[in-house]
Design an enzyme around this catalytic site. Structure first.
Site, PDB file in Angstrom:
ATOM      1  N   PRO A  10       8.529   3.833  -2.013  1.00 21.99           N
ATOM      2  CA  PRO A  10       7.609   4.860  -2.499  1.00 21.99           C
ATOM      3  C   PRO A  10       6.745   5.492  -1.406  1.00 21.99           C
ATOM      4  O   PRO A  10       6.269   4.800  -0.510  1.00 21.99           O
ATOM      5  CB  PRO A  10       6.725   4.096  -3.501  1.00 21.99           C
ATOM      6  CG  PRO A  10       6.875   2.660  -3.128  1.00 21.99           C
ATOM      7  CD  PRO A  10       8.273   2.515  -2.604  1.00 21.99           C
ATOM      8  N   ASN A  11       6.602   6.781  -1.532  1.00 21.75           N
ATOM      9  CA  ASN A  11       5.739   7.626  -0.689  1.00 21.75           C
ATOM     10  C   ASN A  11       6.303   7.880   0.703  1.00 21.75           C
ATOM     11  O   ASN A  11       5.750   8.685   1.458  1.00 21.75           O
ATOM     12  CB  ASN A  11       4.319   7.035  -0.579  1.00 21.75           C
ATOM     13  CG  ASN A  11       3.672   6.888  -1.946  1.00 21.75           C
ATOM     14  OD1 ASN A  11       3.603   7.855  -2.686  1.00 21.75           O
ATOM     15  ND2 ASN A  11       3.240   5.694  -2.291  1.00 21.75           N
ATOM     16  N   ARG A  18       2.134  12.439   5.389  1.00 25.14           N
ATOM     17  CA  ARG A  18       1.266  11.434   4.770  1.00 25.14           C
ATOM     18  C   ARG A  18       0.495  10.662   5.842  1.00 25.14           C
ATOM     19  O   ARG A  18       1.103  10.026   6.708  1.00 25.14           O
ATOM     20  CB  ARG A  18       2.184  10.478   4.011  1.00 25.14           C
ATOM     21  CG  ARG A  18       1.538   9.256   3.501  1.00 25.14           C
ATOM     22  CD  ARG A  18       2.607   8.232   3.094  1.00 25.14           C
ATOM     23  NE  ARG A  18       1.944   7.082   2.526  1.00 25.14           N
ATOM     24  CZ  ARG A  18       2.492   5.894   2.415  1.00 25.14           C
ATOM     25  NH1 ARG A  18       3.734   5.685   2.822  1.00 25.14           N
ATOM     26  NH2 ARG A  18       1.821   4.910   1.894  1.00 25.14           N
ATOM     27  N   TYR A  23       0.918   6.690   9.952  1.00 24.60           N
ATOM     28  CA  TYR A  23       2.377   6.632   9.917  1.00 24.60           C
ATOM     29  C   TYR A  23       3.063   7.591  10.898  1.00 24.60           C
ATOM     30  O   TYR A  23       4.286   7.579  11.004  1.00 24.60           O
ATOM     31  CB  TYR A  23       2.864   6.907   8.489  1.00 24.60           C
ATOM     32  CG  TYR A  23       2.343   5.892   7.498  1.00 24.60           C
ATOM     33  CD1 TYR A  23       2.719   4.550   7.593  1.00 24.60           C
ATOM     34  CD2 TYR A  23       1.455   6.252   6.482  1.00 24.60           C
ATOM     35  CE1 TYR A  23       2.230   3.605   6.694  1.00 24.60           C
ATOM     36  CE2 TYR A  23       0.970   5.317   5.579  1.00 24.60           C
ATOM     37  CZ  TYR A  23       1.359   3.992   5.696  1.00 24.60           C
ATOM     38  OH  TYR A  23       0.877   3.049   4.815  1.00 24.60           O
ATOM     39  N   ASN A  74      12.299  -0.789   3.971  1.00 29.72           N
ATOM     40  CA  ASN A  74      10.859  -0.516   3.969  1.00 29.72           C
ATOM     41  C   ASN A  74      10.492  -0.266   2.520  1.00 29.72           C
ATOM     42  O   ASN A  74      10.705   0.833   1.991  1.00 29.72           O
ATOM     43  CB  ASN A  74      10.504   0.700   4.836  1.00 29.72           C
ATOM     44  CG  ASN A  74       8.992   0.894   4.912  1.00 29.72           C
ATOM     45  OD1 ASN A  74       8.239   0.279   4.151  1.00 29.72           O
ATOM     46  ND2 ASN A  74       8.549   1.754   5.820  1.00 29.72           N
ATOM     47  N   ALA A  77       4.594   0.177  -0.630  1.00 28.05           N
ATOM     48  CA  ALA A  77       3.600  -0.651  -1.321  1.00 28.05           C
ATOM     49  C   ALA A  77       4.231  -1.684  -2.260  1.00 28.05           C
ATOM     50  O   ALA A  77       3.584  -2.690  -2.590  1.00 28.05           O
ATOM     51  CB  ALA A  77       2.635   0.243  -2.100  1.00 28.05           C
ATOM     52  N   GLU A  98      13.174  -6.751   6.800  1.00 25.94           N
ATOM     53  CA  GLU A  98      11.986  -6.050   6.286  1.00 25.94           C
ATOM     54  C   GLU A  98      11.378  -5.221   7.409  1.00 25.94           C
ATOM     55  O   GLU A  98      11.235  -5.694   8.536  1.00 25.94           O
ATOM     56  CB  GLU A  98      10.971  -7.094   5.793  1.00 25.94           C
ATOM     57  CG  GLU A  98       9.685  -6.477   5.280  1.00 25.94           C
ATOM     58  CD  GLU A  98       8.656  -7.516   4.861  1.00 25.94           C
ATOM     59  OE1 GLU A  98       8.957  -8.733   4.915  1.00 25.94           O
ATOM     60  OE2 GLU A  98       7.548  -7.104   4.485  1.00 25.94           O
ATOM     61  N   HIS A 100       8.290  -2.220   8.460  1.00 24.76           N
ATOM     62  CA  HIS A 100       7.122  -1.375   8.178  1.00 24.76           C
ATOM     63  C   HIS A 100       6.770  -0.590   9.429  1.00 24.76           C
ATOM     64  O   HIS A 100       6.813  -1.139  10.537  1.00 24.76           O
ATOM     65  CB  HIS A 100       5.913  -2.216   7.741  1.00 24.76           C
ATOM     66  CG  HIS A 100       6.205  -3.062   6.558  1.00 24.76           C
ATOM     67  ND1 HIS A 100       6.231  -2.553   5.275  1.00 24.76           N
ATOM     68  CD2 HIS A 100       6.551  -4.368   6.455  1.00 24.76           C
ATOM     69  CE1 HIS A 100       6.563  -3.518   4.439  1.00 24.76           C
ATOM     70  NE2 HIS A 100       6.770  -4.628   5.134  1.00 24.76           N
ATOM     71  N   ARG A 107      -3.973  -4.546   8.875  1.00 27.68           N
ATOM     72  CA  ARG A 107      -4.576  -3.593   7.931  1.00 27.68           C
ATOM     73  C   ARG A 107      -5.322  -4.359   6.816  1.00 27.68           C
ATOM     74  O   ARG A 107      -5.710  -5.494   7.004  1.00 27.68           O
ATOM     75  CB  ARG A 107      -3.481  -2.667   7.387  1.00 27.68           C
ATOM     76  CG  ARG A 107      -2.821  -1.847   8.517  1.00 27.68           C
ATOM     77  CD  ARG A 107      -1.781  -0.892   7.993  1.00 27.68           C
ATOM     78  NE  ARG A 107      -2.383   0.113   7.116  1.00 27.68           N
ATOM     79  CZ  ARG A 107      -1.678   0.914   6.308  1.00 27.68           C
ATOM     80  NH1 ARG A 107      -0.364   0.822   6.291  1.00 27.68           N
ATOM     81  NH2 ARG A 107      -2.283   1.806   5.547  1.00 27.68           N
TER      82      ARG A 107
END
Ligand code: DQA
Length: 147
Positions: A10-11, A18, A23, A74, A77, A98, A100, A107
């Site tokens: 998502p996103n 964004r 990012y 990725n 969220a 995985e 990111h 964070r």
């Protein structure tokens, strides 16, 4: 030929627009093109998928069972919330790396928890778009140790 699926959750369709301070300015199309090129360099076919919908991601992981050699994921969220994604990975028996863009451990604390990590081969985070190439190399290296 090694067959890898790169999944963005998502996103991540808004990459480049964004929160660029977090990012970066590289778009999803640029990331995906780079993944395909990196795959070619490494002798792998790379297919890319992005969805904002948890069920679509789960279906793609299920469909990879017995049909793909590995997945770079990725999960956005959903990483921090989705036991369903964790179960899908555990059920699919396909190696998952995985990934990111940001360093989730540096964070907010809610991003420190990953439901993907326990069922992943490993995790790469904090290297921005370059992390996708690192993840592909790591995944292909992992697959080679198994053959
Ligand atoms: C992300 C990190 C997640 O915490 C966040 O929700 C994202 C992107 C990353 O690539 O850094 O959507 O997965």
């Amino acid at each position: 030929m090694t067959d890898i699926l790169v999944i963005n959750g998502p996103n991540l369709n808004l990459l480049g627009l964004r929160q660029p301070e977090v990012y970066g300015r590289t778009t999803l199309a640029e990331v995906e093109a780079m993944c395909v090129e990196t795959g070619k360099d490494l002798g792998a076919t790379v297919t890319c998928l992005q969805s904002n919908h948890e069920g679509v991601l789960i279906d793609a992981i299920h469909a990879s069972r017995g049909t793909r050699d590995g997945i770079v994921l990725n999960a956005g969220a959903f990483t921090h919330t989705s036991i369903a994604l964790m179960d899908a990975i555990a059920s699919a028996e396909v190696p998952v790396v995985e990934l990111h863009l940001s360093n989730i451990h540096a964070r907010e604390t809610f991003r420190h928890k990953s439901w993907i990590a326990p069922v992943a081969v490993g995790q790469i985070c904090g290297f921005g778009p370059a992390g996708y190439a690192l993840a592909l190399r790591a995944l292909i290296g992992h697959l080679e140790t198994r053959t």
